[in-house]
Enzyme design. Structure first.
Site, short mmCIF file in Angstrom:
data_model
loop_
_atom_site.label_atom_id
_atom_site.label_comp_id
_atom_site.label_asym_id
_atom_site.label_seq_id
_atom_site.Cartn_x
_atom_site.Cartn_y
_atom_site.Cartn_z
N LYS A 189 0.83 -1.20 0.00
CA LYS A 189 0.00 0.00 0.00
C LYS A 189 0.87 1.26 0.00
O LYS A 189 2.09 1.18 0.01
CB LYS A 189 -0.98 -0.04 1.17
CG LYS A 189 -1.79 -1.33 1.23
CD LYS A 189 -2.59 -1.59 -0.06
CE LYS A 189 -2.95 -3.05 -0.23
NZ LYS A 189 -4.21 -3.46 0.31
C1 LIG Z 1 -5.11 -4.59 0.48
C2 LIG Z 1 -6.56 -4.37 0.43
C3 LIG Z 1 -7.39 -4.75 1.49
C4 LIG Z 1 -6.89 -5.53 2.67
O1 LIG Z 1 -5.92 -4.87 3.38
P1 LIG Z 1 -5.18 -5.67 4.59
O2 LIG Z 1 -4.54 -4.58 5.38
O3 LIG Z 1 -4.19 -6.57 3.93
O4 LIG Z 1 -6.22 -6.40 5.33
C5 LIG Z 1 -8.72 -4.46 1.41
N1 LIG Z 1 -9.24 -3.83 0.34
C6 LIG Z 1 -8.48 -3.44 -0.69
C7 LIG Z 1 -9.10 -2.72 -1.84
C8 LIG Z 1 -7.12 -3.72 -0.70
O5 LIG Z 1 -6.38 -3.37 -1.75
#
Ligand SMILES: *Cc1c(COP(=O)(O)O)cnc(C)c1O
Length: 385
Positions: A189
């Site tokens: 992210k």
């Molecule tokens: C990465 C992601 C998640 C989950 O995030 P985590 O922190 O790994 O639980 C949820 N929604 C979207 C759109 C994502 O890209």
């Protein structure tokens, strides 16, 4: 003497930037003796709150946990329906099902990959309790439309902003306004805590409920003992992770600015024959609005005699990683159990078949983008029908 070809390092599609100050900060936390949730969690929550114009922020171990607890905070449970996009990550429908509700999918726009609000309104029933849209790849959904529909029908909104920290809508940061907003700090992210997530909220009673749900449902009594009045889980973020988050948040604007420059270079230099379908730019006049977590193109597979799998392998052989974001959510085995079938959401299904995520992370150079563009052009030219 034979000329040696220079070793070009493998270019993954995502990679976090962790600096020495962060590593030193983590070491300091480890040496402090307080490594579970403690002072750094409080500092990180304060910093996240300040970044989002003072809205309360509470951190947990993932965005998935934040989404689950947000549904519980919003009172979504058995018998309820939650409207969500057929094109996003598995976490949204999974958590809707996990709290006992039904995911009601709607299709997305082919270019923005964001939820189609015309279909949202048509899908509302007396059981609908919430809308859970994703800001796909960091491009905000139409926030005016979203909140107009929510207010008209009295629905809660849980924004999946896992990809959108630092994105803006009409100048305001995503998460700085609206209802419940979930962030992710997974390494792919825009900023990371290794694993981690957060929920932005407004209501003080909901903040207290969220705190209980993330830590065993515990409430402290005046006599120093504890009570439990709700079956909370365990989703608290350790201080080590929060310390990483503090350092990352301090660099987030820099990271996102670098992402925007790299995305701009893809738009300028990605020229292929046959052509790919490119993602949406930021909205006109909102170039700062898109956090560019991913640059996802649709491959012109009907004009190629290779599969996407073969495209990914050919790029891998050139030292370039390609991701797939995402599968169509209504076609998972779990969601087929609700009666969803092929053909229900054509845009999501086409994206799921054709999408390829090109490398994009702040430490990439302009030359890296050019190398990806050239490799994509070569592979597609070589496979043209
Ligand atoms: C990465 C992601 C998640 C989950 O995030 P985590 O922190 O790994 O639980 C949820 N929604 C979207 C759109 C994502 O890209």
């Amino acid at each position: 003497m034979t000329a040696r070809t220079p070793v070009v390092p493998y270019l993954p599609f995502a990679r976090p930037s962790i600096d020495e100050e962060t590593i030193a900060g983590v070491v300091e936390v480890l040496r402090s003796g307080w490594i579970a949730s403690g002072p750094n969690v409080l500092k990180f929550e304060q910093a996240l709150s300040e970044y989002h114009e003072g809205r309360p922020a509470r951190v947990v171990t993932s965005a998935t946990a934040a989404l689950e607890l947000a549904l519980q905070v919003a009172g979504v449970g058995p018998g309820a329906e939650v409207i969500t996009s057929a094109m996003s990550f598995f976490a949204a429908p999974n958590m809707i099902v996990k709290v006992g509700a039904k995911p009601v999918f709607v299709d997305c726009d082919l270019i923005t990959r964001n939820i189609d609000f015309d279909q949202v309104e048509a899908s509302i029933t007396p059981r609908t309790r919430a809308i859970m849209p994703t800001h796909f790849a960091g491009l905000p959904v139409d926030m005016e439309r979203l909140y107009a529909i929510a207010h008209k029908y009295g629905l809660r909104v849980i924004e999946d902003a896992a990809l959108a920290i630092g994105s803006r809508w009409r100048g305001q940061r995503i998460g700085a306004f609206g209802d419940l907003v979930a962030l992710s700090f997974h390494p792919n992210k825009n900023m990371t805590t290794i694993e981690g997530g957060a929920l932005l909220m407004s209501d003080a009673a909901e903040v207290r409920l969220f705190e209980k749900l993330r830590f065993h449902g515990i409430v402290r009594l005046p006599d120093g003992t504890r009570d439990v009045d709700v079956a909370g889980g365990k989703f608290n973020l350790p201080d080590v992770n929060a310390r990483i988050g503090l350092a990352q948040l301090a660099r987030l604007e820099e990271f996102n600015a670098a992402r925007r420059v790299l995305a701009g270079r893809y738009f300028a230099n990605l020229r292929t024959d046959p052509q790919c379908v490119l993602p949406a730019h930021a909205y006109a006049g909102e170039e700062e609005g898109h956090s560019w977590n991913m640059f996802c193109v649709l491959l012109p597979l009907e004009r190629l005699d290779i599969t996407r799998r073969q495209f990914i392998e050919a790029m891998h052989a050139r030292g370039i990683g390609i991701g797939i974001s995402y599968e169509a959510l209504h076609l998972t085995t779990l969601c087929r159990g609700f009666g969803y079938r092929e053909g229900d959401y054509p845009n999501a299904e086409r994206i799921a078949r054709e999408t390829a995520t090109l490398p994009l992370f702040p430490a990439m150079s302009a030359g890296d983008v050019d190398r990806v563009c050239q490799a994509v052009a070569e592979v597609l030219a070589g496979a043209r029908r």
